[in-house]
Design a protein around this motif. Structure first.
Motif, PDB file in Angstrom:
ATOM      1  N   LEU A  60       0.828  -1.208   0.000  1.00 46.88           N
ATOM      2  CA  LEU A  60       0.000   0.000   0.000  1.00 46.88           C
ATOM      3  C   LEU A  60       0.864   1.261   0.000  1.00 46.88           C
ATOM      4  CD1 LEU A  60      -2.695  -1.146   2.593  1.00 46.88           C
ATOM      5  CD2 LEU A  60      -3.077  -0.790   0.153  1.00 46.88           C
ATOM      6  N   LYS A  61       1.920   1.231   0.777  1.00 44.00           N
ATOM      7  CA  LYS A  61       2.812   2.394   0.821  1.00 44.00           C
ATOM      8  C   LYS A  61       3.465   2.623  -0.539  1.00 44.00           C
ATOM      9  CE  LYS A  61       3.920   2.392   5.763  1.00 44.00           C
ATOM     10  NZ  LYS A  61       5.000   2.226   6.775  1.00 44.00           N
ATOM     11  N   GLU A  62       3.766   1.531  -1.236  1.00 46.24           N
ATOM     12  CA  GLU A  62       4.350   1.676  -2.576  1.00 46.24           C
ATOM     13  C   GLU A  62       3.369   2.316  -3.553  1.00 46.24           C
ATOM     14  OE1 GLU A  62       5.631  -2.239  -3.574  1.00 46.24           O
ATOM     15  OE2 GLU A  62       7.535  -2.072  -2.472  1.00 46.24           O
ATOM     16  N   GLN A  63       2.073   2.242  -3.210  1.00 47.33           N
ATOM     17  CA  GLN A  63       1.050   2.896  -4.032  1.00 47.33           C
ATOM     18  C   GLN A  63       0.774   4.326  -3.564  1.00 47.33           C
ATOM     19  OE1 GLN A  63      -0.337   1.441  -6.789  1.00 47.33           O
ATOM     20  NE2 GLN A  63       1.123  -0.219  -6.389  1.00 47.33           N
ATOM     21  N   GLY A  64       1.547   4.806  -2.628  1.00 49.03           N
ATOM     22  CA  GLY A  64       1.394   6.168  -2.149  1.00 49.03           C
ATOM     23  C   GLY A  64       0.356   6.339  -1.062  1.00 49.03           C
ATOM     24  N   ILE A  65      -0.119   5.256  -0.502  1.00 51.26           N
ATOM     25  CA  ILE A  65      -1.143   5.322   0.546  1.00 51.26           C
ATOM     26  C   ILE A  65      -0.456   5.416   1.907  1.00 51.26           C
ATOM     27  CG2 ILE A  65      -3.048   4.090   1.655  1.00 51.26           C
ATOM     28  CD1 ILE A  65      -3.632   2.816  -1.078  1.00 51.26           C
ATOM     29  N   LYS A  66      -0.906   6.336   2.739  1.00 49.61           N
ATOM     30  CA  LYS A  66      -0.333   6.521   4.071  1.00 49.61           C
ATOM     31  C   LYS A  66      -0.886   5.471   5.028  1.00 49.61           C
ATOM     32  CE  LYS A  66       2.065  10.196   3.065  1.00 49.61           C
ATOM     33  NZ  LYS A  66       3.543  10.194   3.098  1.00 49.61           N
ATOM     34  N   CYS A  67       0.021   4.750   5.654  1.00 50.57           N
ATOM     35  CA  CYS A  67      -0.389   3.679   6.574  1.00 50.57           C
ATOM     36  C   CYS A  67       0.363   3.808   7.891  1.00 50.57           C
ATOM     37  CB  CYS A  67      -0.087   2.305   5.972  1.00 50.57           C
ATOM     38  SG  CYS A  67      -0.865   1.945   4.397  1.00 50.57           S
ATOM     39  N   GLU A  91       1.076   6.604  19.426  1.00 48.77           N
ATOM     40  CA  GLU A  91       1.483   5.628  18.417  1.00 48.77           C
ATOM     41  C   GLU A  91       1.055   6.067  17.018  1.00 48.77           C
ATOM     42  OE1 GLU A  91       3.204   2.547  18.689  1.00 48.77           O
ATOM     43  OE2 GLU A  91       3.755   3.442  20.605  1.00 48.77           O
ATOM     44  N   LEU A  92      -0.116   6.653  16.902  1.00 51.02           N
ATOM     45  CA  LEU A  92      -0.573   7.124  15.589  1.00 51.02           C
ATOM     46  C   LEU A  92       0.320   8.247  15.062  1.00 51.02           C
ATOM     47  CD1 LEU A  92      -4.486   7.198  15.817  1.00 51.02           C
ATOM     48  CD2 LEU A  92      -3.050   5.585  14.579  1.00 51.02           C
ATOM     49  N   LEU A  93       0.623   9.205  15.909  1.00 52.64           N
ATOM     50  CA  LEU A  93       1.475  10.316  15.482  1.00 52.64           C
ATOM     51  C   LEU A  93       2.840   9.815  15.022  1.00 52.64           C
ATOM     52  CD1 LEU A  93       0.668  12.969  18.238  1.00 52.64           C
ATOM     53  CD2 LEU A  93      -0.032  13.038  15.832  1.00 52.64           C
ATOM     54  N   ARG A  94       3.381   8.878  15.772  1.00 50.67           N
ATOM     55  CA  ARG A  94       4.681   8.340  15.409  1.00 50.67           C
ATOM     56  C   ARG A  94       4.571   7.508  14.125  1.00 50.67           C
ATOM     57  NH1 ARG A  94       5.405   5.950  19.727  1.00 50.67           N
ATOM     58  NH2 ARG A  94       6.512   7.620  20.816  1.00 50.67           N
ATOM     59  N   GLY A  95       3.504   6.707  14.014  1.00 53.19           N
ATOM     60  CA  GLY A  95       3.348   5.847  12.847  1.00 53.19           C
ATOM     61  C   GLY A  95       3.180   6.616  11.552  1.00 53.19           C
ATOM     62  N   PHE A  96       2.536   7.755  11.619  1.00 60.00           N
ATOM     63  CA  PHE A  96       2.329   8.570  10.414  1.00 60.00           C
ATOM     64  C   PHE A  96       3.424   9.622  10.226  1.00 60.00           C
ATOM     65  CE2 PHE A  96      -2.178   7.148  10.824  1.00 60.00           C
ATOM     66  CZ  PHE A  96      -2.307   6.614   9.540  1.00 60.00           C
ATOM     67  N   GLY A  97       4.422   9.577  11.087  1.00 56.54           N
ATOM     68  CA  GLY A  97       5.526  10.525  10.949  1.00 56.54           C
ATOM     69  C   GLY A  97       5.150  11.955  11.267  1.00 56.54           C
ATOM     70  N   LEU A  98       4.182  12.144  12.175  1.00 58.20           N
ATOM     71  CA  LEU A  98       3.702  13.482  12.509  1.00 58.20           C
ATOM     72  C   LEU A  98       4.192  13.962  13.871  1.00 58.20           C
ATOM     73  CD1 LEU A  98      -0.002  13.126  11.308  1.00 58.20           C
ATOM     74  CD2 LEU A  98       1.849  14.368  10.159  1.00 58.20           C
ATOM     75  N   VAL A 102       3.556  17.733  15.404  1.00 60.99           N
ATOM     76  CA  VAL A 102       2.612  17.852  16.520  1.00 60.99           C
ATOM     77  C   VAL A 102       3.300  17.341  17.789  1.00 60.99           C
ATOM     78  CG1 VAL A 102       0.379  17.162  17.443  1.00 60.99           C
ATOM     79  CG2 VAL A 102       0.663  17.499  14.966  1.00 60.99           C
ATOM     80  N   SER A 103       3.453  18.203  18.759  1.00 61.79           N
ATOM     81  CA  SER A 103       4.018  17.788  20.045  1.00 61.79           C
ATOM     82  C   SER A 103       2.928  17.072  20.834  1.00 61.79           C
ATOM     83  CB  SER A 103       4.520  19.002  20.822  1.00 61.79           C
ATOM     84  OG  SER A 103       4.892  18.619  22.129  1.00 61.79           O
ATOM     85  N   PHE A 104       3.078  15.788  20.979  1.00 61.58           N
ATOM     86  CA  PHE A 104       2.020  15.004  21.621  1.00 61.58           C
ATOM     87  C   PHE A 104       1.690  15.523  23.019  1.00 61.58           C
ATOM     88  CE2 PHE A 104       1.234  11.664  24.774  1.00 61.58           C
ATOM     89  CZ  PHE A 104      -0.077  11.348  24.434  1.00 61.58           C
ATOM     90  N   GLY A 105       2.737  15.732  23.848  1.00 61.59           N
ATOM     91  CA  GLY A 105       2.481  16.137  25.230  1.00 61.59           C
ATOM     92  C   GLY A 105       1.689  17.422  25.311  1.00 61.59           C
ATOM     93  N   THR A 106       2.086  18.409  24.517  1.00 62.95           N
ATOM     94  CA  THR A 106       1.378  19.694  24.522  1.00 62.95           C
ATOM     95  C   THR A 106      -0.037  19.535  23.988  1.00 62.95           C
ATOM     96  OG1 THR A 106       3.472  20.860  24.196  1.00 62.95           O
ATOM     97  CG2 THR A 106       1.447  22.069  23.691  1.00 62.95           C
TER      98      THR A 106
END
Length: 495
Positions: A60-67, A91-98, A102-106
């Motif tokens: 899916l990632k090779e097709q440009g889909i964010k996972c 975990e979501l923020l880290r998994g999507f590279g965000l 986005v500072s999770f704690g704040t």
């Protein structure tokens, strides 16, 4: 890669691992997610769920889909709702590279006034759907790890609500989920007052088929004379169960000199017997067979009896019709049983050899207080009533069964015992009634006899009285006659 590390036991197979077996589930899951369907891969342990996730995510990632993938065991289950949802968002923020944007704690602390589930909803609305364009797929692995937490119904209801949201917010058309774990859809939302988890597409993950295992056979090419013949014998024993198939192939690499051409059948059989079945608990490394055993025996007590009873039916009959009842589904999740062509049967010959009648008898002795009697009754084709329970033994069985989830076989046995006891009571009452009638008739006969005897005594007494009176009269008359007789006549009479 040498033959000895060609195969991998335990854990997920990395992308393009040489032993990864492509199955129908691969295309089903890929197409389902591409089409925006919520998909779930719910099956027993060590069936390749996580390996499937790794490979599909890569495609899916090779097709440009964010996972992104969230392994729920990384978060834990002994947490407050705020802690757990916080871990999930992190975990979501880290998994999507965000996590850099986005500072999770704040971000999390700024929303402390909101319930945890509402904060997750805001993350999707205000972060994921804003920062990411195109399709978004969230894989949630090991869903069974949170089945025991008291707010899991809320979490899975939230996932379902995301799909309902599509009607009001077209942006949610870009978001989809994939759930993986050892569970059933009914496990996800257990509250009967809520709508059940009745959406999505189930992905059936079956064992390896002969036409699918070319990758596994390649690892044997430099090891044995006829790799294809060997792999066919391997599948006969494992039924295509992924972990066992990999393990047996690895054992063949270790004992490579034991497989001369045209002797594959007996050689593989000997290897299975000596290296897997014999002393199986000690040889079960990495753990596989003990996981199956423990999943059955460590079920809540009211489930263990039903699972074992159901398994006993399959063991005796070879197969039974599949009806997707909760008990059948739970037994299938142990991995011991597989559904094929509408029937439930033991997954493979290795399981059948290990979890055999001897094993079952030993286990049932600790589960049922009447195991030996039940087995003897079953072996008599349900005809030997001397094996059924009676009296106090039956009462003890009733008390034991009161809070147990009995199998159909247990229920049939206890019902037959109760019916026999009922017939015994009826026979006893009938015998007592018949004895009462006989006693009453005997008393009546005795009464009549007594009455006749009394009448006879009365008649006899009257006759005696008359006789005595007659004798007395005769005596008196004789005396009178003697007194009136002249003396010379008396003398003559005396002479």
């Amino acid at each position: 890669m040498t033959p000895f590390n060609y195969y991998k036991l335990g854990g997920s197979l990395e992308y393009q691992h040489p032993t990864y077996v492509v199955r129908k589930a691969d295309s089903d899951l890929y197409e389902g997610l591409i089409n925006g369907n919520l998909c779930y891969v719910l099956n027993s342990r060590q069936m390749g769920k996580s390996s499937l996730r790794v490979h599909i995510m890569k495609q899916l990632k090779e097709q440009g889909i964010k996972c992104a993938s969230v392994d729920l065991t990384r978060i834990g289950s002994h947490l407050t709702p705020s802690e757990w949802y916080g871990g999930f968002v992190s975990e979501l923020l880290r998994g999507f590279g965000l996590s850099r944007k986005v500072s999770f704690g704040t971000w999390w602390r700024q929303r402390e006034f909101l319930p945890p589930k509402q904060r997750l909803s805001e993350l999707i609305d205000d972060v994921l759907l804003i920062e990411i364009s195109g399709k978004i797929i969230i894989f949630i692995d090991e869903v069974d790890s949170i089945l025991g937490i008291n707010f899991k119904d809320d979490f899975f209801a939230f996932i379902r609500a995301c799909y309902n949201q599509r009607a009001d917010n077209p942006e949610y058309q870009r978001l989809t989920f994939c759930l993986l774990g050892v569970a059933t859809p009914s496990n996800l939302i257990a509250d009967k007052n809520r709508t059940p988890f009745n959406i999505g597409q189930a992905i059936e993950l079956t064992g390896f088929k002969p036409a699918e295992v070319a990758a596994l056979a390649r690892g044997l090419e430099a090891i044995v004379a006829r790799p294809k013949a060997i792999i066919e014998e391997v599948l006969k024993w494992t039924g295509g169960q992924p972990f066992l198939t990999q393990k047996l192939c690895q054992l063949i690499c270790i004992y490579q000199n034991s497989f001369p051409a045209h002797h594959e059948e007996e050689c593989v059989k000997k290897l299975v017997q000596t290296q897997i079945i014999e002393n199986w608990e000690a040889q079960d490394e990495p753990e596989h067979l003990r996981t199956i055993r423990d999943r059955i025996l460590q079920s809540p007590e009211n489930q263990t009896g039903r699972l074992l009873g159901l398994y006993q039916q399959i063991l005796h009959q070879g197969q039974i019709p599949a009806d997707d009842s909760p008990e059948q589904t739970q037994l299938r999740l142990t991995g011991l049983i597989v559904k094929q062509e509408g029937k439930l049967r033991i997954y493979n010959y290795i399981y059948a050899e290990i979890f055999n009648q001897t094993w079952l008898d030993k286990v049932l002795i600790n589960i049922r207080p009447y195991s030996q009697s039940l087995n003897a009754w079953v072996n008599s084709n349900f005809q030997d009533e001397s094996r059924l329970l009676r009296g106090q033994t039956l009462q003890d069985a009733r008390i034991w069964a009161a809070d147990k989830g009995l199998s159909d076989l247990d229920r049939k046995f206890i019902d037959a015992s109760q019916e026999l006891e009922k017939r015994d009571v009826q026979k006893r009452f009938q015998a007592e009634a018949e004895a009462s009638i006989i006693l009453a008739e005997a008393n009546e006969v005795l009464l009549v006899a007594n009455q006749k005897a009394k009448r006879r005594i009365k008649i006899g007494g009257g006759v005696l009285a008359i006789t005595l009176v007659a004798a007395m009269v005769a005596g008196i008359w004789a005396n009178m006659m003697v007194k009136d007789t002249p003396q010379w006549q008396k003398n003559c009479l005396c002479q």
